[in-house]
Design a protein around this motif. Structure first.
Motif, PDB file in Angstrom:
ATOM      1  N   TRP A   1       3.753   9.067  -2.987  1.00  0.00           N
ATOM      2  CA  TRP A   1       3.162  10.065  -1.982  1.00  0.00           C
ATOM      3  C   TRP A   1       3.413  11.217  -1.537  1.00  0.00           C
ATOM      4  N   PRO A   2       2.425  12.044  -2.316  1.00  0.00           N
ATOM      5  CA  PRO A   2       1.371  12.574  -1.604  1.00  0.00           C
ATOM      6  C   PRO A   2       0.083  11.582  -3.501  1.00  0.00           C
ATOM      7  N   ARG A   3      -0.772  11.061  -2.616  1.00  0.00           N
ATOM      8  CA  ARG A   3      -1.451  10.169  -3.986  1.00  0.00           C
ATOM      9  C   ARG A   3      -1.957  10.436  -5.396  1.00  0.00           C
ATOM     10  N   ASN A   4      -0.008  10.017  -5.559  1.00  0.00           N
ATOM     11  CA  ASN A   4       0.201  10.998  -6.906  1.00  0.00           C
ATOM     12  C   ASN A   4      -0.608  10.620  -8.658  1.00  0.00           C
ATOM     13  N   THR A   5      -1.953  11.321  -8.656  1.00  0.00           N
ATOM     14  CA  THR A   5      -2.577  11.242  -9.861  1.00  0.00           C
ATOM     15  C   THR A   5      -2.082  10.798 -11.270  1.00  0.00           C
ATOM     16  N   ALA A   6      -0.579  10.874 -11.477  1.00  0.00           N
ATOM     17  CA  ALA A   6       0.502  11.074 -12.956  1.00  0.00           C
ATOM     18  C   ALA A   6      -0.037   9.940 -12.753  1.00  0.00           C
ATOM     19  N   LEU A   7       0.941   9.104 -11.298  1.00  0.00           N
ATOM     20  CA  LEU A   7       0.799   7.113 -11.703  1.00  0.00           C
ATOM     21  C   LEU A   7       0.122   6.917 -11.754  1.00  0.00           C
ATOM     22  N   LEU A   8      -1.252   7.114 -11.579  1.00  0.00           N
ATOM     23  CA  LEU A   8      -2.744   5.800 -11.877  1.00  0.00           C
ATOM     24  C   LEU A   8      -2.873   5.221 -12.794  1.00  0.00           C
TER      25      LEU A   8
ATOM     26  N   GLU B   1       1.128  -1.368  -0.101  1.00  0.00           N
ATOM     27  CA  GLU B   1      -0.206   0.158   0.024  1.00  0.00           C
ATOM     28  C   GLU B   1       0.377   1.328   0.335  1.00  0.00           C
ATOM     29  N   ILE B   2       2.351   1.153   0.689  1.00  0.00           N
ATOM     30  CA  ILE B   2       2.885   1.694   1.071  1.00  0.00           C
ATOM     31  C   ILE B   2       3.682   2.846  -0.939  1.00  0.00           C
ATOM     32  N   MET B   3       3.874   1.198  -1.656  1.00  0.00           N
ATOM     33  CA  MET B   3       4.212   1.185  -2.658  1.00  0.00           C
ATOM     34  C   MET B   3       3.025   1.730  -3.604  1.00  0.00           C
ATOM     35  N   GLU B   4       1.952   1.701  -3.799  1.00  0.00           N
ATOM     36  CA  GLU B   4       0.304   1.979  -4.591  1.00  0.00           C
ATOM     37  C   GLU B   4       0.417   3.181  -4.116  1.00  0.00           C
ATOM     38  N   GLY B   5       0.775   4.122  -3.606  1.00  0.00           N
ATOM     39  CA  GLY B   5       0.329   5.437  -3.041  1.00  0.00           C
ATOM     40  C   GLY B   5      -0.854   5.233  -1.621  1.00  0.00           C
ATOM     41  N   LEU B   6      -0.990   4.372  -1.486  1.00  0.00           N
ATOM     42  CA  LEU B   6      -2.225   4.443  -0.582  1.00  0.00           C
ATOM     43  C   LEU B   6      -2.354   4.974   1.019  1.00  0.00           C
TER      44      LEU B   6
END
Length: 327
Positions: free
Chosen positions: A83-90, A62-67
């Protein structure tokens, strides 16, 4: 115990890694869920995270996923901080979880078309994803009518539909019967063959050994071993086992054979533990012949047993999943 022989190889430079983790820590109150983990996942690698419940696998992923935010340490995913939740990675990541949500009143294809649209991908992407996971024949079946194994395939298809570079798979074969689990292995091998980067958690050590390029075994929030399954197994020094029908030879007589370290009766078989398989087989051939003799080589489960002194994380003993072949 020979755990000290499990050397962690020198990790690649950060620029060569799809995921870069250094000295990451995360605590919940007094409990250290992740306690100084460092590892890299290489581009195109099928990387397994193994360990018992509570080892820190889910928190680390979850840390890797940005959660989740790490308390300390450094994490980069595809060259960016998650992190913070990186929308560019999604759009570059696909995530399958044990609690994947479905539009159950839609057909399998309709569900994937809906998911694809969220990523601005078209219906063709949904069709490709269906075929990749082998759900083409169920394309018009309502999600609520799919079997457990088919739903797992649909969860993976949902993680793939937008063509991500990096895929997280959390216990994708959990709760499946043995045949459904083996069928899903073929799906996972297909993904591996496509060169995607895959981070994969599982309780099934035979599965990790068959699929993963490298595995990290986590215990109490720390990496206890990290290498290819082959290298980890080779480093254990775990003995091979030769099994022959009980009664053909007494344990006392078998123990006298040069090269036999231990002889015991288990489950109706006489089990000989040895590091000199060829020598012992030659002696057995002279004594009793080799008809019905089976050999079992060391496996990743032996590594787990050695490191933890506990049964395999799926609740079985290493002795219950032998890699056997006729002598």
């Amino acid at each position: 115990m020979t755990a000290a022989v499990h050397h962690q190889p020198v990790p690649p430079a950060e620029g060569d890694a799809a995921i870069h983790v250094r000295e990451v820590r995360k605590s919940y109150g007094a409990h250290r869920a992740v306690d100084g983990v460092s590892l890299d996942v290489r581009h195109g690698e099928f990387f397994g995270l193994l360990g018992p419940n509570g080892a820190g696998k889910t928190t680390l992923v979850e840390i890797m996923e940005g959660l989740r935010e790490a308390d300390s340490g450094e994490v980069t995913v595809l060259g960016q901080s998650p992190w913070p939740r990186n929308t560019a990675l999604l759009p570059r990541m696909g995530v399958q979880t044990q609690s994947s949500a479905f539009f159950v009143r839609q057909t399998a294809r309709e569900h994937l078309v809906t998911v694809a649209a969220l990523y601005r991908a078209g219906a063709a992407a949904a069709d490709r994803s269906l075929e990749t996971v082998g759900l083409g024949p169920q394309r018009d079946t309502l999600v609520e009518n799919l079997s457990g194994g088919q739903r797992q395939r649909l969860a993976i298809a949902s993680a793939l539909v937008h063509g991500p570079e990096l895929i997280f798979l959390d216990e994708p074969t959990a709760a499946l019967d043995p045949q459904a689990r083996r069928d899903l292995w073929e799906v996972l091998r297909t993904l591996k063959g496509e060169g995607r980067t895959i981070v994969y958690t599982t309780h099934h050590l035979d599965e990790a050994e068959a699929l993963c390029d490298r595995v990290a075994i986590l215990m109490a929030g720390r990496v206890r071993a990290l290498d290819s399954p082959h290298e980890l197994v080779s480093a254990t020094g775990a003995p091979s086992r030769l099994m022959l029908p009980a009664g053909r030879l007494s344990p006392q007589k078998a123990a006298e054979i040069p090269g036999v370290d231990r002889a015991s009766v288990q489950g109706g078989s006489l089990v000989l533990e040895t590091a000199a398989t060829g020598k012992v087989l030659q002696a057995l051939d002279a004594l009793t012949g080799l008809d019905g003799v089976m050999t079992r080589t060391a496996t990743l489960e032996d590594v787990y047993l050695e490191l933890t002194g506990a049964p395999a994380p799926d609740g079985t003993s290493a002795h219950h999943h032998p890699t056997e072949q006729k002598a």
